[in-house]
Design a protein around this motif. Structure first.
Motif, short mmCIF file in Angstrom:
data_model
loop_
_atom_site.label_atom_id
_atom_site.label_comp_id
_atom_site.label_asym_id
_atom_site.label_seq_id
_atom_site.Cartn_x
_atom_site.Cartn_y
_atom_site.Cartn_z
N VAL A 114 -8.08 0.03 3.76
CA VAL A 114 -9.43 0.11 3.14
C VAL A 114 -10.13 -0.34 4.59
O VAL A 114 -10.10 -0.63 5.06
CB VAL A 114 -9.22 -1.13 1.93
N GLY A 152 1.60 2.40 -3.56
CA GLY A 152 0.90 2.92 -3.82
C GLY A 152 0.01 2.02 -5.28
O GLY A 152 -0.99 2.72 -5.45
N LEU A 153 -0.16 0.52 -4.00
CA LEU A 153 -0.55 -0.19 -4.71
C LEU A 153 -2.67 -0.76 -4.39
O LEU A 153 -2.30 0.58 -2.98
CB LEU A 153 -0.21 -1.62 -4.85
N ASP A 154 -3.57 -0.07 -4.98
CA ASP A 154 -4.82 -0.37 -4.05
C ASP A 154 -4.70 -1.81 -3.99
O ASP A 154 -4.35 -3.66 -4.31
CB ASP A 154 -5.44 -0.44 -4.73
N VAL A 155 -4.54 -2.12 -2.15
CA VAL A 155 -4.19 -3.61 -1.47
C VAL A 155 -5.59 -3.82 -1.43
O VAL A 155 -6.40 -2.89 -0.18
CB VAL A 155 -2.87 -3.96 -0.55
N GLU A 156 -6.22 -5.21 -0.77
CA GLU A 156 -7.02 -5.43 -0.68
C GLU A 156 -6.57 -7.46 0.30
O GLU A 156 -5.65 -8.12 -0.49
CB GLU A 156 -8.47 -5.24 -0.95
N ARG A 184 -11.80 -4.02 -7.95
CA ARG A 184 -11.04 -3.00 -7.31
C ARG A 184 -9.72 -3.33 -6.98
O ARG A 184 -9.35 -2.45 -6.40
CB ARG A 184 -12.34 -2.57 -6.14
N ALA A 185 -9.18 -3.74 -6.87
CA ALA A 185 -7.29 -4.27 -6.30
C ALA A 185 -6.40 -3.97 -7.32
O ALA A 185 -6.55 -5.21 -8.42
CB ALA A 185 -7.52 -5.44 -5.47
N ASP A 186 -5.25 -3.87 -7.28
CA ASP A 186 -4.01 -4.29 -7.76
C ASP A 186 -3.69 -5.54 -7.24
O ASP A 186 -2.94 -5.85 -7.72
CB ASP A 186 -3.14 -3.02 -7.50
N ALA A 231 1.20 -1.39 -0.17
CA ALA A 231 0.32 -0.21 -0.21
C ALA A 231 1.13 1.53 -0.10
O ALA A 231 0.90 1.94 -0.69
CB ALA A 231 -1.11 -0.39 0.85
N ALA A 286 -3.74 -2.16 5.18
CA ALA A 286 -3.95 -1.97 3.81
C ALA A 286 -4.74 -0.40 3.21
O ALA A 286 -4.66 -0.64 2.09
CB ALA A 286 -4.68 -2.65 2.87
N SER A 296 -1.47 1.01 -11.48
CA SER A 296 -1.75 2.14 -10.97
C SER A 296 -1.76 3.51 -10.90
O SER A 296 -2.35 4.13 -10.96
CB SER A 296 -1.14 1.22 -9.77
#
Length: 504
Positions: free
Chosen positions: A79, A31-35, A137-139, A28, A77, A502
């Protein structure tokens, strides 16, 4: 296709949660979208999370339950915690039976045979549907496995490990704990027992909990890499970052649960001792982590018949997955009489709150049998009636400070997970309407209450704690990330395409 990473283990308690949490934070930070994700979890420590619209019918509850580890990983993360992060949750109730929750809501009580015979296919569909929603929605999804990935008797139905790896083509990080000995044998044996297709997905191993001279490991690492062709990506030092324990069953009886992050007290100053009576089927002991990680504080688990000693400064009764059995056991052990003469502060959380009351009605709804009414410990003038429906919600209350939290002010946020409804009458309610208090006893349904700085300090003040000895400690999530930082683990993962997407 996003990147999926599975943090799997050679056994339970090898450090999977720590690695997954630290990895989520580091990714995260890039800059990544992490779940976070755990397809199937067994945990007695749960937290409240939002249920996505895709699984809610009209008037369905907005909130559900997930394991505490995935709740923490969501925070790492950056989120909001969602039931998609842990779509299948088993909460042990005793006698080989667990409450089964799908998409955060309870659907059945089942033993092992019933789960695999009647519910496994439904659980698999639920888990993969949740993963697909995260895929939108995640990278990167950082998934945590369960137990050992090499349980060959379960490979045809191992949802959190083998099944997830195959369904997502996840990159697998294999975590092995060197503290317990036999780490190289465990690593080699695990790789040998993996199905061939899953073994090909292993990108590297991480050795955890190492003490001593790192160079002493080099011959073993060289040998295991030659034999398996799997690189050892990192050796992590032995350091408990203070993350919440996933399973209250792993909490030691008659021993320190966790105490004093960093430097605690001077050698001639005794730590403030908070005692947790060992109720049957303890749950959500992680509610005490904000206390236990304070310098100069010890949280100690002790048997019911020996719970209070001269060194006890305060008592907390946390939740339990079998409140009726816990109330009976506490009364039989004479805990109520000893608490009645104890002069320090007492707090009951959720099930502990119910047990501190005078009676538990409709006990048959929890036990499935008789009697219909059971006596509590009688320290609070309240009565609880068990209901078929379960209360699951986030909550925020104004603090009307009384009793063990006298001096606190403002508002406190947390969540409620309970099956009973408690009648408080006209008793003072410092966290109205979810609690009652006397001059030294507080009962509350609000989980997360000790995360509030003012309440935590007021409670410790009531216990005689010297707050002047406290110092700020680095947050557990950051400490988990620090263990991995700069060790090249992320560089070994294929997250480049996700990073490029991303940035577009």
């Amino acid at each position: 296709m996003m990147a999926a990473i599975l943090v799997a283990g050679t056994a339970s308690h090898v450090g999977k949660s720590t690695v997954a949490t630290g990895l989520a934070r580091l990714l995260a930070d890039r800059g990544l979208d992490v779940e976070p994700f755990k397809a199937q979890n067994m945990s007695t420590n749960a937290r409240v999370a939002v249920r996505p619209e895709a699984v809610r019918e009209t008037d369905d509850p907005l909130y559900g339950e997930i394991g505490v580890a995935q709740h923490t990983q969501a925070r790492a993360a950056g989120v909001p915690p969602s039931t998609d992060h842990n779509p299948v949750l088993l909460k042990p109730r005793g006698d080989s039976e667990s409450q089964l929750l799908l998409d955060g809501r309870p659907v059945a009580h089942a033993d092992t045979a019933a789960f695999y015979g009647q519910y496994w296919e439904r659980a698999r569909e639920t888990a993969l549907a949740a993963y697909d929603r995260l895929d939108d929605r995640a990278d990167v999804v950082v998934a945590e496995g369960a137990g050992s990935i090499a349980e060959i008797n379960l490979h045809d139905r191992d949802l959190p490990n083998v099944e997830f790896a195959r369904a997502t083509d996840a990159q697998i990080l294999l975590v092995v704990d060197i503290e317990r000995g036999g780490a190289f044998a465990a690593l080699y044996g695990t790789l040998e027992l993996l199905p061939e297709d899953v073994r090909d997905q292993v990108v590297g191993a991480i050795v955890t909990k190492f003490r001593g001279d790192r160079s002493l490991l080099d011959p073993g690492i060289d040998a295991i890499e030659r034999r398996t062709d799997v690189p050892v990506l990192a050796v992590l030092p032995h350091d408990d970052p203070g993350l919440p324990d996933e399973d209250s069953l792993s909490v030691p009886t008659d021993g320190v649960y966790r105490g004093g992050a960093g430097d605690s007290t001077a050698a001639d100053v005794r730590a403030t001792r908070i005692v947790v009576p060992q109720l049957p089927r303890l749950s959500n002991v992680a509610d005490l982590d904000p206390l236990a990680t304070m310098p100069g504080v010890e949280v100690v688990i002790r048997p019911l018949d020996r719970a209070l000693t001269e060194s006890t400064d305060a008592v907390v009764l946390p939740g339990t997955k079998n409140t009726v059995a816990a109330a009976r056991a506490a009364r039989e052990a004479g805990l109520g009489d000893r608490l009645a003469t104890f002069s320090g502060p007492i707090v009951g959380l959720c099930g502990g709150y119910q047990i501190l009351g005078e009676r538990l009605h409709r006990a048959d709804r929890e036990t499935g049998g008789s009697p219909r009414s059971v006596a509590g410990l009688g320290l609070l003038a309240v009565e609880t009636t068990f209901a078929a429906a379960k209360t699951i919600r986030r909550a925020r209350y104004s603090i009307d400070a009384r009793g063990p939290i006298s001096g606190a002010s403002g508002t406190v946020a947390g969540y409620e997970i309970h099956a009973g409804q408690t009648t408080t009458g006209d008793r003072p309610a410092p966290l109205d309407p979810a609690s009652v208090a006397t001059d030294r006893v507080l009962g509350t349904y609000l989980h997360g209450v000790f995360e509030h700085d003012g309440i935590r300090r007021a409670f410790l003040d009531a216990a005689g704690h010297d707050a002047a000895r406290d110092r700020a400690a680095r947050a557990p999530i950051d400490r988990a990330a620090d263990l991995l930082r700069g060790r090249g683990v992320i560089d070994a993962l294929d997250v480049a395409s996700a990073a490029q997407r991303s940035r577009r």
